[in-house]
Every structure is written in structure tokens, then in C-alpha cells.
Design a protein around this motif. Structure first.
Motif, short mmCIF file in Angstrom:
data_model
loop_
_atom_site.label_atom_id
_atom_site.label_comp_id
_atom_site.label_asym_id
_atom_site.label_seq_id
_atom_site.Cartn_x
_atom_site.Cartn_y
_atom_site.Cartn_z
N LEU A 1 0.84 -1.19 0.00
CA LEU A 1 0.00 0.00 0.00
C LEU A 1 0.88 1.25 0.00
O LEU A 1 2.07 1.18 0.31
CB LEU A 1 -0.89 0.01 1.25
N SER B 1 0.77 4.96 1.85
CA SER B 1 0.04 5.71 2.88
C SER B 1 -0.50 7.01 2.29
O SER B 1 0.11 7.63 1.42
CB SER B 1 0.96 6.00 4.07
N GLN C 1 -0.04 -1.24 6.23
CA GLN C 1 -1.21 -0.72 6.94
C GLN C 1 -0.97 0.74 7.25
O GLN C 1 0.15 1.17 7.52
CB GLN C 1 -1.44 -1.50 8.23
N GLY D 1 -9.39 7.97 7.69
CA GLY D 1 -9.42 6.77 6.87
C GLY D 1 -8.20 5.92 7.10
O GLY D 1 -7.40 6.16 8.02
N ALA E 1 -6.19 1.91 5.61
CA ALA E 1 -6.30 0.65 4.87
C ALA E 1 -5.33 -0.36 5.45
O ALA E 1 -4.29 0.00 6.02
CB ALA E 1 -6.02 0.87 3.38
N GLN F 1 -4.10 -4.55 4.35
CA GLN F 1 -4.27 -5.64 3.41
C GLN F 1 -3.52 -6.87 3.90
O GLN F 1 -2.61 -6.76 4.72
CB GLN F 1 -3.74 -5.25 2.04
N GLU G 1 -7.35 -8.31 9.38
CA GLU G 1 -8.66 -7.87 9.82
C GLU G 1 -8.91 -8.25 11.28
O GLU G 1 -8.74 -9.40 11.66
CB GLU G 1 -9.76 -8.49 8.95
N TRP H 1 1.67 4.48 10.31
CA TRP H 1 1.69 3.36 9.38
C TRP H 1 2.77 2.35 9.76
O TRP H 1 3.67 2.65 10.52
CB TRP H 1 1.90 3.86 7.95
#
Length: 444
Positions: free
Chosen positions: A65, A67, A76, A116, A118, A120, A136, A179
């Protein structure tokens, strides 16, 4: 003592007592988490199978990802954008003469206008291999932070924040982000389960998981955090318990209270309750650790039973060759011996890997491979022994740690009271593991 004063004292006593009990619970809960981390051995990726595990790995990904605020490669991230506001309000108050007056008052604060993040699935890697992490439901602890204050003239103000300002905005925004960067060292505590696509483990959330933590902090810092917070909660609870004793002295009949020494009595009762809770927690942790050892063996036992059901078919296929060569006879004898395989220290042959023996015979006699039934049995045998390899390493890791626990004081005393004893290790090591092939981004 007037009834109103007694009522107020009783209310204060109840509040202080409740706070003391809550802090007692918090202290023991934090101590339990620290104990859980201590109870889990540091597993290598190669030793992970089913159950609660603890890993020290680096964060890797095939497609990392980026950031949102810092633009860093990561697995993350989470960010917030807060906007400052200020307004003047008129309030009414009563002056010293009892007359109502009005005055202007400035109020200000921050409102979150955007947030927000994310996360993965990514891979954890150590010197023994890689393992899939499904984050998760995990608690993240990052160590990389972005914190920037901006005005309307700053490009980031509208590029990363809303175009519309809030009411009474002062034109100031605060951008914060944390992050977990790619290749960062991680400390992970989580539940391992078998992947659906290959015979390999993955770390994921699940029902009744005691802890799922993904931290960029070291294990030592995580343990220190839980320990310090636990001691602070204990100290705070003791202070509130002693304070409750002082209030109780005022509420109760004075001579009786002085006789009992209410403050000292409640303080001692609080410490006794904590000590009892601690002993209960330690004993339960030993029971839980023993249960994980036995669960580790049950995982192996399930796979041994599955292998037991495959062996007769393999024996029949190999014996059907009809030859008297030593390799064939050796293979048949090895297969039949494993029908009664048992764990170390129990009557019967210790279990050992036989997939290599079957493969050697198949390579020497190509006609075997051409048989659909034999090929299917051989594939199932290889997958079964790969599961045994995973389960055996996990079992030995947790059994070794359990044996250490029950031999250390004060755990040894509680273990002796409960009749808790160490479990034997498994010696067999000739099982092959399934390869996990991925192309990691910027692998180092």
C-alpha cells in the motif's frame, strides 16, 4: 454525624470502592495479557501451525500500500484530518451581588473532518520462510508517524483535506498519520490456521482469540507496557481502597472504625484480593498452556489417523509389484510399521515420515505413477505429512516452553498443587513441508 453528611459519605465510599474494584480488574487483565505473551514461545515461521502463536518477522508484500498522507510504502496505515474552530459566545452569570450579568466568551477546539486508512493481507518473513498475515480484526501498534499543521496557503490543506471548511473555521488543519512500513520488524501474537489454497499456515482473527496484536514495537516494549500499566492500575486501586477506608471511618461509628483501622484493613483486603487473583491467573495460564500442548498433539494425532487410513492402499499398490527386491520389501515393511505409529514414550513404533520412501519406489517403478489410484494416494500422503511437519514443530515449541514454565518458581509450586506435569517432546523430524512461493516487493 448528620444524616445528610452520612449519606454523602456513603456515596463517596461506594464510588471509591467501585473505582478500586475496577482498577483491580484492569490490573489483573493487563497482567494476564503480559503473562500470555510470556507463555507463548517465539515461533519461527517454519514452526507455525494451528493455534495461538508468537512471531518476530518483517512486513513484506507483493503489492504494498501507499500511505495517504506520507506517501510511504506500507502494509497498513490510518490517518485523521482535524480542523480548528473558534467562536465568541455570550454567557449569563451571577455576580458577587447576586445580579445576573452577561459577558462574551471565546470557545475553540478541533473537529475531525476526514479520516481513513487501509490494511491488506501481507507476509511475515524470517530466516526460515514466509507466512500469510490476514490483519482484519487486529490491534495495530505503529511506530512511524506523520504530524503536520497547515494553513489554507499550504498545498496539503486542500490536497489531502476537504474542500469545504467547517463552521467558524480558523483556516488551520492538523494532519496525522501512522503506518507500518514495508520491511518493518514486527511482533505478532495471533491465531494460526491452515490456508485454504495450500498446506501452509496463516495468521488471522477468529472466535475467542485471546489476543491478536500486530506491533512495530519489540516484544520487550510490549511486555513492559502491559507490566507498567498493570502496576499503575494496582497502585491506583490501592490508593482508592485506602481512601474508601478513610471515608468508611467517618461513616461508621468512630470507636469501632478506629478499632478496625478501616483504611489499613481495606488496603490489606485489596492486596489480598489482587494476590488471590494473580495466583488464580497463573494457575489458569498453566492449565491453558497444557491445553495448547495437548491440542498440538491432537493435531498430529488427526493427521496420523488420516495417514493410517492411506497406508493400506499404498501397501497394496507397492506389494503388487510382486518383486523381491530389497527396496520394495523395505518400503512395504516401513509402511506396515507405521500403521501402529505412536508418540514418543508410548508402546509401538515412533512415527516417522514415509513419503520419501514411497516416492523412491515410484521413481524406480514408473508403472506405479501411471496408476491413477496410486498417484492420488501419494499426493494425499505428501499433504498429510506436510501437515504433520507443521504440527510437530508447533507441538515441540509449545511443549518445550511448557516444560520450562512448570519447572520455574513460583509456577512450579502451583503446578505441583494442581498435578500439572511436562509433556514429552517428539523426536521425529523427517517430514517435508510445502513450499510457499510468492514474489515479494523489494525483498531484501
Amino acid at each position: 454525624m448528620p444524616s445528610s453528611s452520612m449519606s454523602q459519605g456513603a456515596g463517596a465510599l461506594a464510588i471509591l470502592g467501585l473505582v478500586s474494584v475496577v482498577l483491580l480488574w484492569v490490573s489483573l487483565r493487563l497482567r494476564r495479557r503480559e503473562r500470555l505473551i510470556r507463555d507463548l514461545p517465539n515461533s519461527k515461521v517454519q514452526g507455525v501451525f494451528i493455534g495461538l502463536v508468537e512471531l518476530k518477522v518483517t512486513a513484506e508484500a507483493e503489492k504494498p500500500l501507499t500511505s495517504f498522507l506520507a506517501g510511504e510504502s506500507c502494509v497498513q496505515y490510518a490517518y485523521t484530518v482535524d480542523e480548528h474552530w473558534s467562536r465568541t459566545v455570550t454567557e449569563t452569570y451571577t455576580d458577587d451581588k447576586g445580579q445576573s450579568q452577561t459577558r462574551d466568551k471565546v470557545e475553540e477546539g478541533w473537529t475531525t473532518v476526514a479520516k481513513g486508512g487501509a490494511a491488506q493481507p501481507f507476509y511475515g518473513r524470517d530466516e526460515t520462510g514466509i507466512i500469510l498475515i490476514r490483519p482484519e480484526g487486529a490491534t495495530f501498534e505503529a511506530v512511524n508517524f506523520f504530524d503536520h499543521a497547515a494553513t489554507v496557503a499550504d498545498p496539503i490543506y486542500h490536497a489531502k483535506g476537504p474542500l469545504v471548511a467547517i463552521r467558524d473555521s480558523t483556516g488551520r488543519r492538523r494532519f496525522k498519520e501512522e503506518w507500518i512500513p514495508l520491511h518493518a520488524p514486527l511482533f505478532i501474537v495471533g491465531q494460526a490456521r491452515e490456508r485454504e489454497d495450500i498446506v501452509a499456515p496463516e495468521i488471522a482473527s477468529g472466535k475467542d482469540v485471546a489476543l491478536f496484536l500486530i506491533s512495530a514495537k519489540s516484544q520487550e516494549l510490549v511486555q513492559v507496557k502491559y507490566s507498567v500499566y498493570s502496576w499503575l492500575a494496582l497502585l491506583g486501586g490501592l490508593v482508592f481502597a485506602v481512601a474508601a477506608g478513610h471515608f468508611g471511618r467517618d461513616v461508621a461509628h468512630p470507636p469501632h472504625a478506629r478499632l478496625l483501622g478501616a483504611a489499613s484493613l481495606l488496603g490489606a483486603a485489596f492486596l489480598a484480593a489482587w494476590a488471590t487473583g494473580w495466583a488464580w491467573m497463573v494457575f489458569n495460564s498453566l492449565v491453558g498452556l497444557r491445553a495448547r500442548v495437548r491440542q498440538g498433539w491432537s493435531l498430529i494425532d488427526v493427521e496420523l489417523k488420516r495417514r493410517h487410513d492411506l497406508i493400506p492402499g499404498l501397501v497394496g499398490a507397492v506389494a503388487a509389484l510382486g518383486g523381491h527386491e530389497s527396496s520394495v520389501q523395505t518400503a512395504v515393511a516401513a509402511l506396515r510399521a507405521q500403521l501402529s505409529a505412536t508418540r514418543t514414550g508410548e508402546p509401538g513404533a515412533d512415527f516417522a515420515g514415509i513419503a520419501g520412501t514411497v516416492r523412491a519406489v515410484a521413481e524406480k517403478y514408473p508403472s506405479l505413477v501411471a496408476q491413477e489410484g496410486f498417484s492420488r494416494l501419494q499426493k494425499q500422503l505428501v499433504e498429510t505429512e506436510q501437515r504433520i511437519a507443521l504440527a510437530r514443530t508447533y507441538y515441540n515449541d509449545i511443549a518445550t516452553h511448557f516444560a520450562t514454565r512448570v519447572s520455574q518458581i513460583p509456577d512450579a509450586w502451583l503446578a505441583a498443587v494442581g498435578g500439572i506435569r511436562a509433556e514429552p517432546l517428539l523426536a521425529a523430524a523427517d517430514f517435508e513441508r510445502a513450499p510457499v512461493n510468492v514474489s515479494l516487493s523489494g525483498a531484501r
